[in-house]
Design an enzyme around this catalytic site. Structure first.
Site, PDB file in Angstrom:
ATOM      1  N   GLU A 277       0.836  -1.206   0.000  1.00  0.00           N
ATOM      2  CA  GLU A 277       0.000   0.000   0.000  1.00  0.00           C
ATOM      3  C   GLU A 277       0.867   1.253   0.000  1.00  0.00           C
ATOM      4  O   GLU A 277       0.553   2.247  -0.650  1.00  0.00           O
ATOM      5  CB  GLU A 277      -0.902  -0.026   1.240  1.00  0.00           C
ATOM      6  CG  GLU A 277      -2.112   0.855   1.140  1.00  0.00           C
ATOM      7  CD  GLU A 277      -3.092   0.560   2.267  1.00  0.00           C
ATOM      8  OE1 GLU A 277      -4.055  -0.176   2.021  1.00  0.00           O
ATOM      9  OE2 GLU A 277      -2.874   1.041   3.391  1.00  0.00           O
ATOM     10  N   GLU A 280       2.099   1.790  -3.442  1.00  0.00           N
ATOM     11  CA  GLU A 280       1.008   2.290  -4.284  1.00  0.00           C
ATOM     12  C   GLU A 280       0.755   3.779  -4.004  1.00  0.00           C
ATOM     13  O   GLU A 280       0.591   4.579  -4.941  1.00  0.00           O
ATOM     14  CB  GLU A 280      -0.265   1.476  -3.990  1.00  0.00           C
ATOM     15  CG  GLU A 280      -1.434   1.847  -4.878  1.00  0.00           C
ATOM     16  CD  GLU A 280      -2.712   1.097  -4.503  1.00  0.00           C
ATOM     17  OE1 GLU A 280      -2.707   0.289  -3.544  1.00  0.00           O
ATOM     18  OE2 GLU A 280      -3.729   1.341  -5.176  1.00  0.00           O
ATOM     19  N   CYS A 302      -8.547  -2.256   3.685  1.00  0.00           N
ATOM     20  CA  CYS A 302      -8.505  -3.516   4.453  1.00  0.00           C
ATOM     21  C   CYS A 302      -9.819  -3.890   5.119  1.00  0.00           C
ATOM     22  O   CYS A 302      -9.954  -5.012   5.583  1.00  0.00           O
ATOM     23  CB  CYS A 302      -7.387  -3.544   5.482  1.00  0.00           C
ATOM     24  SG  CYS A 302      -6.740  -2.006   5.982  1.00  0.00           S
ATOM     25  N   SER A 322      -7.269   1.839  -2.481  1.00  0.00           N
ATOM     26  CA  SER A 322      -6.039   1.091  -2.746  1.00  0.00           C
ATOM     27  C   SER A 322      -6.445  -0.246  -3.359  1.00  0.00           C
ATOM     28  O   SER A 322      -7.487  -0.811  -3.000  1.00  0.00           O
ATOM     29  CB  SER A 322      -5.307   0.851  -1.420  1.00  0.00           C
ATOM     30  OG  SER A 322      -4.439  -0.247  -1.555  1.00  0.00           O
ATOM     31  N   LYS A 361     -15.666 -10.171   6.999  1.00  0.00           N
ATOM     32  CA  LYS A 361     -14.599 -10.987   6.390  1.00  0.00           C
ATOM     33  C   LYS A 361     -15.147 -12.340   5.922  1.00  0.00           C
ATOM     34  O   LYS A 361     -14.560 -12.979   5.058  1.00  0.00           O
ATOM     35  CB  LYS A 361     -13.462 -11.212   7.379  1.00  0.00           C
ATOM     36  CG  LYS A 361     -12.836  -9.910   7.861  1.00  0.00           C
ATOM     37  CD  LYS A 361     -11.435  -9.729   7.377  1.00  0.00           C
ATOM     38  CE  LYS A 361     -10.877  -8.384   7.808  1.00  0.00           C
ATOM     39  NZ  LYS A 361     -10.048  -7.771   6.792  1.00  0.00           N
ATOM     40  N   GLU A 364     -16.118 -11.435   2.554  1.00  0.00           N
ATOM     41  CA  GLU A 364     -14.946 -11.094   1.731  1.00  0.00           C
ATOM     42  C   GLU A 364     -14.329 -12.340   1.078  1.00  0.00           C
ATOM     43  O   GLU A 364     -13.969 -12.322  -0.096  1.00  0.00           O
ATOM     44  CB  GLU A 364     -13.903 -10.390   2.618  1.00  0.00           C
ATOM     45  CG  GLU A 364     -12.680  -9.918   1.880  1.00  0.00           C
ATOM     46  CD  GLU A 364     -11.636  -9.303   2.818  1.00  0.00           C
ATOM     47  OE1 GLU A 364     -11.570  -9.724   3.998  1.00  0.00           O
ATOM     48  OE2 GLU A 364     -10.893  -8.418   2.380  1.00  0.00           O
ATOM     49  N   GLU A 369     -13.247 -12.150  -6.865  1.00  0.00           N
ATOM     50  CA  GLU A 369     -11.939 -11.490  -7.070  1.00  0.00           C
ATOM     51  C   GLU A 369     -10.872 -12.054  -6.126  1.00  0.00           C
ATOM     52  O   GLU A 369      -9.687 -11.796  -6.303  1.00  0.00           O
ATOM     53  CB  GLU A 369     -12.014  -9.978  -6.809  1.00  0.00           C
ATOM     54  CG  GLU A 369     -13.104  -9.216  -7.519  1.00  0.00           C
ATOM     55  CD  GLU A 369     -14.451  -9.327  -6.818  1.00  0.00           C
ATOM     56  OE1 GLU A 369     -15.411  -9.623  -7.518  1.00  0.00           O
ATOM     57  OE2 GLU A 369     -14.541  -9.128  -5.606  1.00  0.00           O
ATOM     58  N   CYS A 518     -11.065  -2.262  14.205  1.00  0.00           N
ATOM     59  CA  CYS A 518     -11.357  -3.683  14.430  1.00  0.00           C
ATOM     60  C   CYS A 518     -11.480  -4.064  15.899  1.00  0.00           C
ATOM     61  O   CYS A 518     -12.063  -5.096  16.203  1.00  0.00           O
ATOM     62  CB  CYS A 518     -10.269  -4.547  13.817  1.00  0.00           C
ATOM     63  SG  CYS A 518     -10.225  -4.424  12.045  1.00  0.00           S
TER      64      CYS A 518
HETATM   65 FE1  HC1 Z   1      -8.620  -5.855  11.074  1.00  0.00          FE
HETATM   66 FE2  HC1 Z   1      -6.984  -6.165   9.211  1.00  0.00          FE
HETATM   67  S1  HC1 Z   1      -6.687  -4.853  11.003  1.00  0.00           S
HETATM   68  S2  HC1 Z   1      -9.113  -5.430   8.878  1.00  0.00           S
HETATM   69  O1  HC1 Z   1      -8.963  -3.991  11.165  1.00  0.00           O
HETATM   70  O2  HC1 Z   1      -6.335  -4.846   7.954  1.00  0.00           O
HETATM   71  O3  HC1 Z   1     -11.017  -7.559  11.016  1.00  0.00           O
HETATM   72  O4  HC1 Z   1      -7.719  -6.747  13.768  1.00  0.00           O
HETATM   73  O5  HC1 Z   1      -7.527  -8.553  10.579  1.00  0.00           O
HETATM   74  O6  HC1 Z   1      -7.167  -8.471   7.186  1.00  0.00           O
HETATM   75  O7  HC1 Z   1      -4.176  -7.068   9.885  1.00  0.00           O
HETATM   76  C1  HC1 Z   1     -10.148  -6.898  11.184  1.00  0.00           C
HETATM   77  C2  HC1 Z   1      -8.178  -6.441  12.821  1.00  0.00           C
HETATM   78  C3  HC1 Z   1      -7.664  -7.435  10.429  1.00  0.00           C
HETATM   79  C4  HC1 Z   1      -7.084  -7.566   7.908  1.00  0.00           C
HETATM   80  C5  HC1 Z   1      -5.244  -6.799   9.572  1.00  0.00           C
END
Ligand code: HC1
Ligand code: SF4
Length: 584
Positions: A277, A280, A302, A322, A361, A364, A369, A518
């Site tokens: 990132e 980028e 993320c 990103s 998630k 996700e 993709e 998170c």
């Molecule tokens: Fe998260 Fe991440 S920090 S998104 O906030 O970018 O869920 O903890 O796992 O993948 O590392 C959540 C937390 C996590 C991702 C990372």
């Protein structure tokens, strides 16, 4: 200040205080159900009713503010009878399948019955609503819904999404998306904030533990388990540890005790994310400094709840995101390629499990993709709460676990990765690395912290000035980068609206879908207490400060990954494996 009496006890509290809060301040507990301090004051369940001298009807103490010389009684026969009747009426329209409910023993309705001393109910009926709506992330069981409307507040006021609302009227009322749509078709972001505030078993994450048990029980399958940064500062709460206790070692030990073949750390791939990132952002910023066309602000990618939100509500802005996959997806991709090749493992026989504080998630990992030739980067996501449940199901004594460690090389991480789990952390981690690349020295702030973006406010800003840059970044000399950070989708809306109006003052924005980041994700141990959030935040900063290496570009294992496999950040190979595209 206002003077009143509660149960004949004189009390003085600031104007605007509700009766329930005034009572708490003088040690009197008024039972409640729908009330959430500072969040949900709706008075829908009326369990917190009290008698106020001179008033004909009982008053809901969560919405009634104190008045001078008020005389309140919280424990008269009339009050107790009314509460018990209300409670019994709630039960008369509830499924009461307590023994097989996933909220058994953590259900607020159950606890309330104990507090009120109700041992019999006069009304033997069951719920009039019988419908289960399961999406990949969130499951709604209407037979358990008590219409308290906490989820409506979370979805509308806290997140500003507005998917859940009261539909129909009177006895037919249901809390649901409009037009009877299932949640999967209703522009829900799967953030899971509604599951955190639900007092009963009506809203929860869709269970993925059966899938994980199946993989763990299959001797042919190599099971990789990774855990997100925020899990380590909340998992302990499920086993009685005070909020803010870091249980990183016990968490790793528990993952191994469950039967994982490899215990990896999403922190490792958070460092990797910063490399990709950061590269980028520097590419876009260099164009901007050289007065070439560049899509700025760049926004972090993320948080899958945020990604789903922008795709639904601001699809024209996805070029600002990103292209980096989120860290746990990067780890999955690296486990099934780099690590599998290194260890001579057939990636088709690998099963990657992510333990996440997040319900989005789960969605996700199902995105097309995120698959290469039909093979998913990550095979299952379980929440922090589900990991806790699995540890209990396996009969593991969490307290007796020793300090476990992560396996190498996908378990080595820096302090920058720990702070990914809190609002402002991804940005701070990125700035540590970006500044070091441009200037050839560390970020010139105390303890490497970017103080203006460290708090829990909804929108935060910082300015970073480049001075004495390295020759290859000559065009950056004396220039400023404007930073914006927000968490929670209501804040995201504010920043996206600025971009839409072309008034965004920022070059780089961090957006996390859950308020606070998170640490308060939709899959974390349930708590709406701001103090719990602050304690988890402090614990992650302590993890960062406790590490000997605190900048992602200094992670030796990530350096080796580039030397041995990916070549350099942003390389073609890195793009194939670690970057993604978005749906418009
Ligand atoms: Fe998260 Fe991440 S920090 S998104 O906030 O970018 O869920 O903890 O796992 O993948 O590392 C959540 C937390 C996590 C991702 C990372
Ligand atoms: Fe609303 Fe988030 Fe719940 Fe979806 S998951 S209904 S967006 S609070």
């Amino acid at each position: 200040m206002v003077h009143l009496t509660i149960n004949q006890k004189p009390v003085t509290v600031p104007e605007g205080t509700t009766i329930i809060e005034a009572a708490r301040q003088c040690g009197i507990h008024i039972p409640s159900l729908c009330y959430l301090k500072d969040i949900h004051k709706f008075g829908s369940c009326r369990i917190c009713s009290v008698e106020v001298e001179g008033a004909k009807n009982l008053m809901a103490s969560c919405v009634t503010e104190v008045r001078e010389d008020m005389a309140v009684r919280t424990n008269t026969k009339r009050v107790r009878d009314a509460r018990n009747m209300l409670y019994e009426l709630l039960l008369s329209d509830h499924s009461k399948s307590c023994l097989s409910c996933n909220r058994n023993q953590s259900c607020e309705l159950q606890k309330l019955g104990e507090t009120l001393g109700v041992t019999e109910t006069r009304f033997k009926t069951d719920s009039s609503r019988q419908h289960v709506d399961a999406s990949v992330s969130i499951t709604r069981d209407l037979s358990k819904c008590i219409l308290c409307r906490r989820c409506v507040t979370a979805c509308n006021q806290i997140q500003g999404v507005g998917v859940l609302n009261a539909q129909q009227r009177g006895f037919d009322t249901v809390i649901a998306p409009a037009m009877g749509l299932p949640i999967s078709k209703a522009n829900c972001t799967f953030c899971g904030q509604c599951t955190v505030v639900c007092p009963v078993g009506a809203l929860k994450e869709t269970d993925s533990t059966a899938q994980v048990w199946q993989a763990l029980n299959d001797p042919e399958i190599r099971v990789v388990i990774q855990a997100a940064p925020a899990v380590r500062v909340a998992l302990g709460e499920l086993f009685g540890y005070p909020p803010g206790t870091s249980v990183t070692g016990k968490m790793a030990a528990a993952m191994r005790a469950l039967g994982a073949d490899d215990v990896f750390d999403t922190d490792w791939s958070a460092d990797l994310t910063i490399m990709e990132e950061g590269a980028e952002f520097l590419e876009r910023l260099t164009k901007y400094m050289d007065r070439e066309a560049a899509v700025l602000p760049m926004i972090t990618s993320c948080s899958p709840g945020w990604i789903k939100y922008i795709e639904h509500y601001y699809p024209e802005q996805t070029a600002h995101l990103s292209t980096c996959k989120s860290p746990h997806m990067m780890l999955g991709a690296m486990a099934k390629t780099y690590y599998a090749e290194k260890k001579n493992i057939d990636p088709a026989k690998m099963f990657v499990v992510s333990v996440m504080p997040c319900t989005a998630k789960k969605f996700e990992i199902t995105r097309e993709e995120m698959k290469r030739k039909g093979v998913a980067d990550v095979d299952a996501v379980i929440t922090t709460r589900e990991l806790g449940a699995m540890i209990k199901q396996a009969g593991i004594d969490f307290h007796a676990l020793g300090e476990g460690t992560f396996d190498e090389p996908l378990g080595v991480s820096t302090g920058a990765a720990d702070i990914f789990g809190l609002t402002g952390g991804v940005m701070e981690a990125a700035l540590r690395t970006v500044y070091a690349i441009v200037c050839g020295r560390n970020l010139p702030f105390e303890n490497l912290h970017v103080a203006p973006i460290m708090g829990l406010e909804q929108v935060k800003e910082a300015i970073l000035r480049f001075e004495k840059v390295l020759p290859e970044y000559e065009s950056f000399e004396g220039k400023e980068v404007h930073i914006g950070v927000t968490s929670g989708l209501a804040g995201a809306k504010q920043l996206a609206d600025q971009i839409a109006r072309e008034t965004s003052p920022y070059h780089f924005i961090e957006i996390m879908g859950c308020p606070g980041g998170c640490i308060t994700g939709g899959g974390q141990p349930r708590s709406a207490d701001p103090e719990v959030r602050a304690k988890r935040q402090a614990a992650l900063y302590a993890e960062d400060e406790g590490k000997s290496i605190r900048q992602s570009h200094e992670n030796p294992s990530i350096q080796a990954l580039y030397t041995e496999y990916l070549e350099y950040p942003g390389s073609k190979k890195a793009h194939n494996l670690l970057h993604t595209k978005y749906v418009k």
